[in-house]
Design a protein around this motif. Structure first.
Motif, PDB file in Angstrom:
ATOM      1  N   ARG A  38       0.876  -1.169   0.000  1.00 44.58           N
ATOM      2  CA  ARG A  38       0.000   0.000   0.000  1.00 44.58           C
ATOM      3  C   ARG A  38       0.916   1.221   0.000  1.00 44.58           C
ATOM      4  NH1 ARG A  38      -5.479  -0.850   1.198  1.00 44.58           N
ATOM      5  NH2 ARG A  38      -5.973  -2.906   2.048  1.00 44.58           N
ATOM      6  N   ARG A  39       0.866   1.999  -1.047  1.00 44.27           N
ATOM      7  CA  ARG A  39       1.833   3.070  -1.216  1.00 44.27           C
ATOM      8  C   ARG A  39       1.664   4.188  -0.181  1.00 44.27           C
ATOM      9  NH1 ARG A  39       4.826   3.230  -5.660  1.00 44.27           N
ATOM     10  NH2 ARG A  39       4.622   0.992  -5.289  1.00 44.27           N
ATOM     11  N   THR A  77      -4.281   3.706   0.327  1.00 43.13           N
ATOM     12  CA  THR A  77      -4.395   3.408  -1.094  1.00 43.13           C
ATOM     13  C   THR A  77      -4.545   1.905  -1.281  1.00 43.13           C
ATOM     14  OG1 THR A  77      -1.978   3.430  -1.236  1.00 43.13           O
ATOM     15  CG2 THR A  77      -3.129   5.435  -1.873  1.00 43.13           C
ATOM     16  N   THR A  79      -4.378  -2.077  -2.892  1.00 39.23           N
ATOM     17  CA  THR A  79      -3.351  -3.081  -3.153  1.00 39.23           C
ATOM     18  C   THR A  79      -3.295  -3.396  -4.656  1.00 39.23           C
ATOM     19  OG1 THR A  79      -5.002  -4.790  -2.642  1.00 39.23           O
ATOM     20  CG2 THR A  79      -3.495  -4.140  -0.876  1.00 39.23           C
ATOM     21  N   PRO A  80      -2.160  -3.884  -5.142  1.00 36.58           N
ATOM     22  CA  PRO A  80      -2.009  -4.135  -6.579  1.00 36.58           C
ATOM     23  C   PRO A  80      -2.622  -5.467  -7.013  1.00 36.58           C
ATOM     24  CG  PRO A  80       0.043  -4.611  -5.452  1.00 36.58           C
ATOM     25  CD  PRO A  80      -0.886  -4.071  -4.408  1.00 36.58           C
ATOM     26  N   ASN A 144       1.078  -7.484 -11.018  1.00 30.75           N
ATOM     27  CA  ASN A 144       0.592  -6.381 -10.166  1.00 30.75           C
ATOM     28  C   ASN A 144       0.766  -5.025 -10.838  1.00 30.75           C
ATOM     29  OD1 ASN A 144      -0.250  -8.139  -8.197  1.00 30.75           O
ATOM     30  ND2 ASN A 144       1.567  -7.908  -6.924  1.00 30.75           N
ATOM     31  N   ARG A 147      -3.845  -1.183  -9.603  1.00 31.36           N
ATOM     32  CA  ARG A 147      -4.193  -1.140  -8.182  1.00 31.36           C
ATOM     33  C   ARG A 147      -5.696  -1.040  -7.981  1.00 31.36           C
ATOM     34  NH1 ARG A 147      -0.233  -0.437  -4.351  1.00 31.36           N
ATOM     35  NH2 ARG A 147       1.866  -0.264  -5.242  1.00 31.36           N
TER      36      ARG A 147
END
Length: 218
Positions: A38-39, A77, A79-80, A144, A147
């Motif tokens: 999560r960025r 944010t 997840t991919p 991935n 997102r």
């Protein structure tokens, strides 16, 4: 009040022991963001004693004072995820673990990032940017590559303390989880064979929950 912001970045070619590389002869396109990455994460926590009749020395102050508000807010944010098919496109005998498709355009064009009814033009990525690879080939898209939508959680609690003398007190508590009843979107449909490919048509079931309790502290 405390505020914490975390910027994170994790890359790997296998986020857990059950990940299976698509092409066992070349893992180049399996390298990408970790499944749990999560960025951006923001956490806000607070607790506040209302100043009204904070000194509960008299009966009236004991009845009217002793109020406390606390809460936590989480903003994260998404997840991919990858764009794959589960049939054996490459002809290696098993597609159950997923095989990549071809990236043929810009997945960020013509997106609205809005919930979809399934019959509108609301997309989280451009479905025309992906295509099935030729038979006997692995697709060129990487793991991935996209997102899911982010999520948020808003919790708040209101306490009322009644002093009984000394260290004894009774606390009435009302705790509300997801108090604005904020819906979080579900995952993006990543099945290239689905008519809803690129859309979000579900929500994660988040709802407002209220919990009331009475505690005796001594």
């Amino acid at each position: 009040v405390s505020v914490a912001y975390t910027y994170g970045k994790s890359m790997d070619n296998g986020s857990d022991k059950r990940n299976v590389i698509w092409n066992t002869f070349d893992d180049a396109n399996y390298w990408g963001p970790s499944n749990f990455d999560r960025r951006h994460v923001i956490v806000v926590s607070y607790i506040y004693d209302l100043p009204i009749f904070r000194d509960q020395g008299t009966l009236m102050r004991n009845l009217l004072g002793g109020w406390q508000i606390s809460g936590s807010t989480f903003l994260r944010t998404g997840t991919p995820f990858s764009i794959t098919r589960t049939n054996d496109i490459a002809g290696v005998g098993d597609g159950g673990n997923g095989q990549p498709v071809d990236l043929v355009g810009d997945p960020k064009t013509s997106v609205t990032n809005k919930f979809s009814s399934g019959t509108d033009t609301n997309f989280f990525f451009n479905p025309a940017a992906f295509a099935n690879p030729a038979a006997g080939k692995y697709g060129n898209s990487t793991r991935n590559i996209l997102r899911n939508p982010g999520d948020q959680q808003w919790d708040i609690a209101v306490f009322k303390n009644f002093s009984l003398g000394g260290r004894r007190k009774v606390q009435a508590r009302a705790e509300v989880f997801n108090f604005p009843n904020q819906p979080n979107l579900g995952g993006v449909n990543s099945d290239i064979t689905s008519p809803n490919f690129g859309r979000v048509i579900t929500k994660d079931g988040s709802r407002r929950d209220i919990q009331i309790a009475l505690r005796y502290l001594f």
